[in-house]
Design a protein around this motif. Structure first.
Motif, PDB file in Angstrom:
ATOM      1  N   ASP A 186       0.833  -1.206   0.000  1.00  0.00           N
ATOM      2  CA  ASP A 186       0.000   0.000   0.000  1.00  0.00           C
ATOM      3  C   ASP A 186       0.863   1.249   0.000  1.00  0.00           C
ATOM      4  N   HIS A 247      -0.906  -5.420   2.394  1.00  0.00           N
ATOM      5  CA  HIS A 247      -2.230  -6.019   2.492  1.00  0.00           C
ATOM      6  C   HIS A 247      -2.214  -7.428   1.914  1.00  0.00           C
ATOM      7  N   SER A 252     -10.631  -9.128   4.875  1.00  0.00           N
ATOM      8  CA  SER A 252     -10.342  -9.365   6.286  1.00  0.00           C
ATOM      9  C   SER A 252     -11.555  -9.945   7.003  1.00  0.00           C
ATOM     10  N   THR A 284      -8.559   4.133   4.883  1.00  0.00           N
ATOM     11  CA  THR A 284      -8.991   2.843   4.363  1.00  0.00           C
ATOM     12  C   THR A 284      -9.934   3.012   3.184  1.00  0.00           C
ATOM     13  N   ASP A 288      -9.283   1.249  -0.516  1.00  0.00           N
ATOM     14  CA  ASP A 288     -10.127   0.158  -1.011  1.00  0.00           C
ATOM     15  C   ASP A 288     -11.240   0.608  -1.945  1.00  0.00           C
ATOM     16  N   ARG A 296      -4.566  -6.093   6.660  1.00  0.00           N
ATOM     17  CA  ARG A 296      -3.415  -5.202   6.500  1.00  0.00           C
ATOM     18  C   ARG A 296      -2.539  -5.261   7.751  1.00  0.00           C
TER      19      ARG A 296
END
Length: 310
Positions: A186, A247, A252, A284, A288, A296
């Motif tokens: 990331d 990530h 998750s 976040t 995403d 992550r």
């Protein structure tokens, strides 16, 4: 008596068969739910292990490369690195990426993945050509001999599939090349601990980004490359602080995800530094784009360089 035995041997009735089928389907459904949950948990665990292994591997390579920046081969031409007019062992850029085959860090490009930085370390080799004695390795694991200058350059770029990778750029036998070290990056961020004391004591007094060091060098007003090499602030770097946000490949399993990631802590970027530092704080939602967030983990470390004292 015979008729009664025949009636008993007819088997299950329709009602009994339906009840048995219903019970069997219930057992199968429960087993499938348990199996699916176990499979999902195993996949999430394997994903987390992959992220952990990747982060530890990257920090190990970064640490080895940074520490090599203070290496001096006193038995060969590498001792010339102690020449005050020699280039600094460290260099870098903020919010930049690199061409894969360009020379060293020349031609740095904008548009880095989430403001990722470039960290370059140069050092002398050891042992006779062409393979050296194996004591000095570049970031790709190849030995550097005493007659050449070794380079380990770290930067982030996207592969053909669009996935961001931390790459290692190095000088090969005939040209420059770059290999992927870890995927799922990331952001990769670097700060430099500079020794501002006079005379220097080798202890960092202030952590700054690459843009700040470049500005300090520009403020010296030195036109000669040799003079700039003598007085550059890059030679005052006593330690390097790195942060790497990685990530995984799966969503998750955690019900609640962090809303943001401060790669150098919540206090960084609130002081009087004159340059913004993209990529050190990431939301976040921006990472995403509304999709379900993957697992992550943030990896960080500080490595001593051992800057020469005055």
């Amino acid at each position: 008596m015979t008729l009664r035995r025949c009636l008993r041997g007819r088997g299950l009735s329709l009602v009994e068969l339906l009840v048995a089928l219903a019970l069997s389907l219930g057992v199968l459904l429960a087993a499938s739910v348990l199996f699916s949950g176990a499979n999902h948990a195993y996949g999430a665990h394997a994903d987390a292990v992959d992220v952990d292994d990747s982060g530890r591997f990257a920090l190990a390579l970064l640490g080895r490369a940074v520490r090599q920046g203070a290496f001096v081969n006193w038995e060969g031409p590498g001792a010339a690195a102690m020449d005050p007019a020699a280039p600094a062992p460290l260099a870098g850029f903020d919010n930049r990426t690199l061409p894969e085959t360009g020379v060293a860090i020349a031609g740095a490009l904008p548009g880095a993945v989430h403001g990722s930085d470039v960290l370059a370390v140069r050092y002398p080799g050891a042992g006779a050509a062409p393979h050296g004695d194996g004591s000095v390795l570049n970031c790709a694991g190849f030995a550097v001999h005493a007659a050449e200058e070794g380079w380990s350059i770290f930067y982030v770029a996207r592969n053909a599939g669009g996935e961001a990778e931390l790459r290692c750029k190095y000088r090969g036998t005939s040209s420059w090349s770059a290999d992927a070290l870890v995927k799922g990056v990331d952001s990769f961020q670097v700060l430099y601990g500079i020794d501002t004391d006079t005379p220097r004591d080798g202890i960092p007094n202030r952590y700054v980004n690459a843009s700040t060091i470049l500005a300090l060098d520009a403020g010296l007003g030195l036109a000669s490359a040799a003079e700039l090499n003598r007085h550059t602030w890059w030679k005052r770097v006593a330690s390097v602080r790195v942060a790497l946000l990685l990530h995984g490949e799966r969503p998750s399993p955690a019900a609640v995800q962090p809303g943001s990631y401060a790669l150098f802590g919540p206090g960084y970027g609130t002081g009087p530094e004159p340059y913004p530092d993209p990529g050190t704080w990431l939301s976040t939602a921006a990472l995403d784009g509304g999709a379900r967030a993957p697992s992550r983990r943030l990896f960080s470390a500080v490595f001593a360089v051992g800057a020469p004292l005055e």
